[in-house]
Design an enzyme around this catalytic site. Structure first.
Site, PDB file in Angstrom:
ATOM      1  N   ASN A   9       0.818  -1.207   0.000  1.00  0.00           N
ATOM      2  CA  ASN A   9       0.000   0.000   0.000  1.00  0.00           C
ATOM      3  C   ASN A   9       0.856   1.263   0.000  1.00  0.00           C
ATOM      4  O   ASN A   9       1.885   1.327   0.669  1.00  0.00           O
ATOM      5  CB  ASN A   9      -0.914  -0.022   1.234  1.00  0.00           C
ATOM      6  CG  ASN A   9      -2.130   0.854   1.068  1.00  0.00           C
ATOM      7  OD1 ASN A   9      -2.049   1.956   0.565  1.00  0.00           O
ATOM      8  ND2 ASN A   9      -3.255   0.352   1.519  1.00  0.00           N
ATOM      9  N   GLN A  27     -14.498  -1.976  -0.262  1.00  0.00           N
ATOM     10  CA  GLN A  27     -15.474  -0.899  -0.458  1.00  0.00           C
ATOM     11  C   GLN A  27     -15.981  -1.053  -1.889  1.00  0.00           C
ATOM     12  O   GLN A  27     -15.328  -0.625  -2.829  1.00  0.00           O
ATOM     13  CB  GLN A  27     -14.803   0.451  -0.189  1.00  0.00           C
ATOM     14  CG  GLN A  27     -14.394   0.582   1.273  1.00  0.00           C
ATOM     15  CD  GLN A  27     -13.317   1.605   1.486  1.00  0.00           C
ATOM     16  OE1 GLN A  27     -12.255   1.517   0.896  1.00  0.00           O
ATOM     17  NE2 GLN A  27     -13.582   2.570   2.346  1.00  0.00           N
ATOM     18  N   GLY A  55     -17.425   4.156  -0.464  1.00  0.00           N
ATOM     19  CA  GLY A  55     -16.135   4.761  -0.138  1.00  0.00           C
ATOM     20  C   GLY A  55     -15.010   4.384  -1.080  1.00  0.00           C
ATOM     21  O   GLY A  55     -13.865   4.790  -0.874  1.00  0.00           O
ATOM     22  N   GLN A  56     -15.294   3.618  -2.117  1.00  0.00           N
ATOM     23  CA  GLN A  56     -14.261   3.217  -3.074  1.00  0.00           C
ATOM     24  C   GLN A  56     -13.803   4.436  -3.874  1.00  0.00           C
ATOM     25  O   GLN A  56     -14.621   5.123  -4.478  1.00  0.00           O
ATOM     26  CB  GLN A  56     -14.828   2.148  -4.018  1.00  0.00           C
ATOM     27  CG  GLN A  56     -13.834   1.624  -5.026  1.00  0.00           C
ATOM     28  CD  GLN A  56     -14.511   0.716  -6.037  1.00  0.00           C
ATOM     29  OE1 GLN A  56     -15.484   1.117  -6.672  1.00  0.00           O
ATOM     30  NE2 GLN A  56     -14.008  -0.493  -6.170  1.00  0.00           N
ATOM     31  N   HIS A  81     -11.724   0.211  -9.279  1.00  0.00           N
ATOM     32  CA  HIS A  81     -11.204  -1.118  -9.588  1.00  0.00           C
ATOM     33  C   HIS A  81     -11.358  -1.918  -8.294  1.00  0.00           C
ATOM     34  O   HIS A  81     -10.802  -1.545  -7.261  1.00  0.00           O
ATOM     35  CB  HIS A  81      -9.727  -1.002  -9.985  1.00  0.00           C
ATOM     36  CG  HIS A  81      -9.117  -2.253 -10.523  1.00  0.00           C
ATOM     37  ND1 HIS A  81      -7.961  -2.217 -11.274  1.00  0.00           N
ATOM     38  CD2 HIS A  81      -9.452  -3.560 -10.419  1.00  0.00           C
ATOM     39  CE1 HIS A  81      -7.619  -3.460 -11.610  1.00  0.00           C
ATOM     40  NE2 HIS A  81      -8.518  -4.286 -11.094  1.00  0.00           N
ATOM     41  N   HIS A  89     -11.006  -3.992  -5.155  1.00  0.00           N
ATOM     42  CA  HIS A  89      -9.818  -4.374  -4.391  1.00  0.00           C
ATOM     43  C   HIS A  89     -10.182  -4.646  -2.945  1.00  0.00           C
ATOM     44  O   HIS A  89     -11.116  -4.063  -2.417  1.00  0.00           O
ATOM     45  CB  HIS A  89      -8.712  -3.318  -4.482  1.00  0.00           C
ATOM     46  CG  HIS A  89      -9.100  -1.952  -4.024  1.00  0.00           C
ATOM     47  ND1 HIS A  89      -9.881  -1.098  -4.775  1.00  0.00           N
ATOM     48  CD2 HIS A  89      -8.818  -1.275  -2.885  1.00  0.00           C
ATOM     49  CE1 HIS A  89     -10.054   0.041  -4.129  1.00  0.00           C
ATOM     50  NE2 HIS A  89      -9.415  -0.046  -2.961  1.00  0.00           N
ATOM     51  N   HIS A 108      -8.667  -4.724   0.950  1.00  0.00           N
ATOM     52  CA  HIS A 108      -7.627  -4.298   1.879  1.00  0.00           C
ATOM     53  C   HIS A 108      -7.414  -5.447   2.855  1.00  0.00           C
ATOM     54  O   HIS A 108      -8.386  -5.984   3.401  1.00  0.00           O
ATOM     55  CB  HIS A 108      -8.068  -3.066   2.681  1.00  0.00           C
ATOM     56  CG  HIS A 108      -8.247  -1.852   1.843  1.00  0.00           C
ATOM     57  ND1 HIS A 108      -7.272  -0.884   1.728  1.00  0.00           N
ATOM     58  CD2 HIS A 108      -9.288  -1.438   1.076  1.00  0.00           C
ATOM     59  CE1 HIS A 108      -7.712   0.078   0.931  1.00  0.00           C
ATOM     60  NE2 HIS A 108      -8.929  -0.242   0.520  1.00  0.00           N
TER      61      HIS A 108
END
Length: 184
Positions: free
Chosen positions: A28, A84, A90-91, A95, A97, A99
């Site tokens: 990240n 998200q 909240g994305q 794309h 993904h 976390h």
């Protein structure tokens, strides 16, 4: 030679440490806790429902494989796994993904307030497009500590070199699992 990995329109090949035919994992840019990584399908689609069954199966298997290693290597007692799914959730990067964040009972920035990780994740996602856009390759050698991070809102995005160093370290734990998509 491998094809470049794109996180939406952002090239992230150097941050990758795990790769299958249909999914990959990257370190990240601004981790909330040490070991905060992302698992992403190769095909850039905005929502989970846009994935094919084989893509979704690969993605979830990758979440499991990466999570197992990240939890162990960062000394976690558990994992927070979050997706998200869409802008309203909240994305910030369109794309899909996941976390993956290793968590600890003691010594975790959030150990006294476990659920506070979710607002921190939301804030982190909000800044992500800007932070990727501002990512610069450092031209000087600097003493760095890529594994020492916290949820401090004022933390700066890491350099590409810091992320690549962590990715190289993590890649070593996936011998036999880390596969190049062109070789599959």
């Amino acid at each position: 030679m491998s094809s470049p990995l794109l996180f939406s329109t952002i090239e992230v090949t150097r941050q990758a440490f795990y790769r299958t035919a249909l999914s990959y994992a990257i370190v990240n840019l601004k981790p909330i806790v040490p070991g905060h990584v992302l698992v992403i399908p190769n095909r850039p689609v905005p929502r989970l429902t846009d994935l094919t069954t084989p893509e979704l199966t690969s993605l979830i298997a990758s979440v499991q494989n990466v999570g197992r290693v990240v939890e162990r290597e960062y000394g976690g007692d558990a994992l927070t796994v979050a997706c998200q799914d869409g802008k309203a959730a909240g994305q910030s990067i369109p794309h899909v993904h996941f976390h993956i964040m290793p968590r600890k009972y003691h010594g975790d920035y959030f150990s006294q307030r476990m659920d506070d990780i979710y607002p921190a994740l939301d804030r982190s996602e909000t800044d992500l497009p800007r932070d990727f856009q501002n990512l610069k390759v450092s031209s000087t050698t600097v003493q760095h500590h890529p594994f020492k991070v916290d949820a401090d809102e004022d933390r700066l995005p890491r350099t590409l070199e810091d992320m690549e160093q962590e990715a190289t370290w993590l890649k070593g734990f996936f011998t036999g699992e880390y596969r190049d998509t062109d070789a599959v």
